[in-house]
Scaffold this motif. Structure first.
Motif, PDB file in Angstrom:
ATOM      1  N   ALA A   1       7.748  -3.546 -84.817  1.00  0.00           N
ATOM      2  CA  ALA A   1       6.960  -4.839 -84.328  1.00  0.00           C
ATOM      3  C   ALA A   1       5.529  -4.632 -84.420  1.00  0.00           C
ATOM      4  CB  ALA A   1       7.397  -5.396 -83.100  1.00  0.00           C
ATOM      5  N   GLY A   2       5.019  -3.864 -84.040  1.00  0.00           N
ATOM      6  CA  GLY A   2       3.500  -3.615 -83.761  1.00  0.00           C
ATOM      7  C   GLY A   2       3.045  -3.114 -85.188  1.00  0.00           C
ATOM      8  N   ALA A   3       3.729  -2.518 -86.115  1.00  0.00           N
ATOM      9  CA  ALA A   3       3.202  -2.014 -87.165  1.00  0.00           C
ATOM     10  C   ALA A   3       3.138  -3.221 -88.236  1.00  0.00           C
ATOM     11  CB  ALA A   3       4.102  -0.722 -87.574  1.00  0.00           C
ATOM     12  N   ASP A   4       3.856  -4.104 -87.968  1.00  0.00           N
ATOM     13  CA  ASP A   4       4.018  -5.419 -88.814  1.00  0.00           C
ATOM     14  C   ASP A   4       2.449  -6.095 -88.536  1.00  0.00           C
ATOM     15  OD1 ASP A   4       4.393  -7.828 -90.261  1.00  0.00           O
ATOM     16  OD2 ASP A   4       6.621  -7.896 -89.742  1.00  0.00           O
ATOM     17  N   GLU A   5       1.908  -6.227 -89.555  1.00  0.00           N
ATOM     18  CA  GLU A   5       0.558  -7.006 -89.866  1.00  0.00           C
ATOM     19  C   GLU A   5       0.843  -8.614 -89.359  1.00  0.00           C
ATOM     20  OE1 GLU A   5      -2.551  -5.720 -89.566  1.00  0.00           O
ATOM     21  OE2 GLU A   5      -1.774  -3.689 -89.876  1.00  0.00           O
ATOM     22  N   GLN A   6       1.937  -8.869 -89.632  1.00  0.00           N
ATOM     23  CA  GLN A   6       2.042 -10.253 -89.221  1.00  0.00           C
ATOM     24  C   GLN A   6       2.486 -10.519 -87.794  1.00  0.00           C
ATOM     25  OE1 GLN A   6       1.968 -12.671 -91.692  1.00  0.00           O
ATOM     26  NE2 GLN A   6       1.268 -10.534 -92.932  1.00  0.00           N
ATOM     27  N   THR A   7       2.715  -9.495 -87.055  1.00  0.00           N
ATOM     28  CA  THR A   7       2.921  -9.503 -85.464  1.00  0.00           C
ATOM     29  C   THR A   7       1.693  -9.790 -84.960  1.00  0.00           C
ATOM     30  OG1 THR A   7       4.736  -8.166 -85.717  1.00  0.00           O
ATOM     31  CG2 THR A   7       3.870  -8.484 -83.506  1.00  0.00           C
ATOM     32  N   ARG A   8       1.575 -10.836 -83.974  1.00  0.00           N
ATOM     33  CA  ARG A   8       0.272 -11.084 -83.188  1.00  0.00           C
ATOM     34  C   ARG A   8       0.750 -10.457 -81.563  1.00  0.00           C
ATOM     35  NH1 ARG A   8      -3.325 -15.881 -85.768  1.00  0.00           N
ATOM     36  NH2 ARG A   8      -3.146 -15.130 -87.995  1.00  0.00           N
TER      37      ARG A   8
ATOM     38  N   ARG B   1       5.346 -19.509 -74.630  1.00  0.00           N
ATOM     39  CA  ARG B   1       4.399 -20.103 -74.413  1.00  0.00           C
ATOM     40  C   ARG B   1       3.110 -19.388 -74.204  1.00  0.00           C
ATOM     41  NH1 ARG B   1       2.556 -21.303 -69.825  1.00  0.00           N
ATOM     42  NH2 ARG B   1       4.729 -21.277 -68.827  1.00  0.00           N
ATOM     43  N   VAL B   2       3.276 -18.371 -73.280  1.00  0.00           N
ATOM     44  CA  VAL B   2       1.974 -17.605 -73.266  1.00  0.00           C
ATOM     45  C   VAL B   2       1.798 -16.660 -74.350  1.00  0.00           C
ATOM     46  CG1 VAL B   2       0.940 -15.554 -71.776  1.00  0.00           C
ATOM     47  CG2 VAL B   2       2.148 -17.379 -70.860  1.00  0.00           C
ATOM     48  N   ALA B   3       2.767 -16.168 -75.051  1.00  0.00           N
ATOM     49  CA  ALA B   3       2.479 -15.516 -76.323  1.00  0.00           C
ATOM     50  C   ALA B   3       1.932 -16.132 -77.333  1.00  0.00           C
ATOM     51  CB  ALA B   3       3.961 -14.951 -76.707  1.00  0.00           C
ATOM     52  N   GLU B   4       2.252 -17.547 -77.587  1.00  0.00           N
ATOM     53  CA  GLU B   4       1.759 -18.307 -78.463  1.00  0.00           C
ATOM     54  C   GLU B   4       0.278 -18.704 -78.368  1.00  0.00           C
ATOM     55  OE1 GLU B   4       4.717 -21.855 -78.424  1.00  0.00           O
ATOM     56  OE2 GLU B   4       6.356 -20.483 -79.467  1.00  0.00           O
ATOM     57  N   GLU B   5      -0.083 -18.600 -76.887  1.00  0.00           N
ATOM     58  CA  GLU B   5      -1.521 -19.054 -76.779  1.00  0.00           C
ATOM     59  C   GLU B   5      -2.222 -17.647 -77.257  1.00  0.00           C
ATOM     60  OE1 GLU B   5      -4.310 -19.204 -72.742  1.00  0.00           O
ATOM     61  OE2 GLU B   5      -2.318 -19.523 -72.511  1.00  0.00           O
ATOM     62  N   ILE B   6      -1.753 -16.440 -77.059  1.00  0.00           N
ATOM     63  CA  ILE B   6      -2.505 -15.319 -77.663  1.00  0.00           C
ATOM     64  C   ILE B   6      -2.462 -15.198 -79.147  1.00  0.00           C
ATOM     65  CG2 ILE B   6      -2.317 -12.728 -77.548  1.00  0.00           C
ATOM     66  CD1 ILE B   6      -1.370 -12.867 -74.789  1.00  0.00           C
ATOM     67  N   ALA B   7      -1.163 -15.633 -79.590  1.00  0.00           N
ATOM     68  CA  ALA B   7      -1.050 -15.596 -81.144  1.00  0.00           C
ATOM     69  C   ALA B   7      -2.053 -16.430 -81.636  1.00  0.00           C
ATOM     70  CB  ALA B   7       0.387 -15.949 -81.485  1.00  0.00           C
ATOM     71  N   ALA B   8      -2.618 -17.261 -81.217  1.00  0.00           N
ATOM     72  CA  ALA B   8      -3.382 -18.375 -81.703  1.00  0.00           C
ATOM     73  C   ALA B   8      -4.966 -17.813 -81.830  1.00  0.00           C
ATOM     74  CB  ALA B   8      -3.599 -19.759 -80.982  1.00  0.00           C
ATOM     75  N   LYS B   9      -5.193 -16.755 -81.288  1.00  0.00           N
ATOM     76  CA  LYS B   9      -6.507 -16.012 -81.429  1.00  0.00           C
ATOM     77  C   LYS B   9      -6.599 -15.369 -82.720  1.00  0.00           C
ATOM     78  CE  LYS B   9      -7.155 -17.393 -76.887  1.00  0.00           C
ATOM     79  NZ  LYS B   9      -7.818 -18.266 -76.588  1.00  0.00           N
ATOM     80  N   ASP B  10      -7.778 -14.767 -83.037  1.00  0.00           N
ATOM     81  CA  ASP B  10      -8.042 -14.183 -84.022  1.00  0.00           C
ATOM     82  C   ASP B  10      -7.231 -12.683 -83.866  1.00  0.00           C
ATOM     83  OD1 ASP B  10      -9.248 -11.910 -85.658  1.00  0.00           O
ATOM     84  OD2 ASP B  10     -10.638 -13.436 -86.345  1.00  0.00           O
TER      85      ASP B  10
END
Length: 245
Positions: free
Chosen positions: A38-45, A186-195
């Motif tokens: 999961a972490g190695a996938d560049e699409q994963t935030r 919900r918290v994950a999506e808040e972080i995923a919205a960052k650069d």
């Protein structure tokens, strides 16, 4: 049954080993591989680490150890735990642990290395290692509770509740069990919205300023588990557990 990886900007790694999510040695290695992928996938935030069933994780499968001759299962479980805990810590994006029910032993190792913890209101956290003739994951428990409480929990094997950890600030939110996964996302999506590049560098920088090398510290603890096993105390304690004594 096993470890399921659901990819996406918010990836989800789900543990499912009925009846209590006590992971066999191979399960710990599979968990490490899934988090690493999961972490190695560049699409994963962000990665959400969750579990099916009534408890997040009951630790290692002690029955597997007792039915396997020699030290092979013990060694494999110890290396598997180290790999899984390390995968959470080294994951290049934040890992959010979504914890319900019991979180014991190796479960504390996973949660203690996570970046954020969201817990259901029925969640409890504990290290029953002393009662099982083993040591380990105090390294990770020390990231969740104050030092003397950590020592008390190790010596007595008493658990603490999610609400207690929330008061310490180590559990971000305590929510009804039915809404646990939704709250974590919900918290994950808040972080995923960052650069995403900034978040990956933030994770790397925070690991770099940690005061304790969690991987070396945990392996040091494991050495005492090997000693207890060699002198017979570990095997006696595990057998009492298997026999329900």
């Amino acid at each position: 049954m096993g470890i399921d990886l659901q990819r996406g900007a918010v990836a989800e790694v789900i543990v499912d080993f009925p009846p209590v999510n006590a992971l066999p040695a191979a399960g710990w290695h599979a968990l490490a591989d899934a988090i690493g992928a999961a972490g190695a996938d560049e699409q994963t935030r962000v990665v959400v680490l969750a579990a099916e069933g009534r408890g997040f994780c009951a630790g290692v499968d002690i029955k597997e150890m007792q039915r396997t001759p020699g030290h092979e299962a013990l060694l494999a479980a110890n290396r598997g735990c180290a790999a899984a805990f390390g995968a959470v810590y080294d994951c290049p994006v934040p890992v959010i642990a979504a914890v319900q029910g019991f979180c014991l032993g190796g479960g504390v190792g996973l949660v203690g290395n996570a970046d954020l913890v969201i817990a259901a209101d029925d969640a409890t956290f504990g290290l029953p290692e002393v009662d099982r003739g083993a040591l380990g994951a105090a390294t990770h428990l020390a990231r969740l509770v104050p030092h003397q409480l950590m020592r008390t929990m190790v010596y007595t094997c008493r658990p603490v509740t999610a609400r207690e950890l929330h008061r310490f600030g180590t559990v971000l939110e305590v929510v009804p069990a039915a809404g646990l996964r939704r709250a974590a996302h919900r918290v994950a999506e808040e972080i995923a919205a960052k650069d995403p590049l900034v978040i990956r560098r933030a994770k790397e920088s925070l690991n770099g300023i940690d005061p304790i090398d969690v991987k070396r510290s945990y392996r040091f603890e494991q050495g005492f588990t090997f000693e207890l096993n060699l002198n017979g105390a570990g095997d006696r304690a595990r057998q009492r557990f298997v026999e329900g004594r």
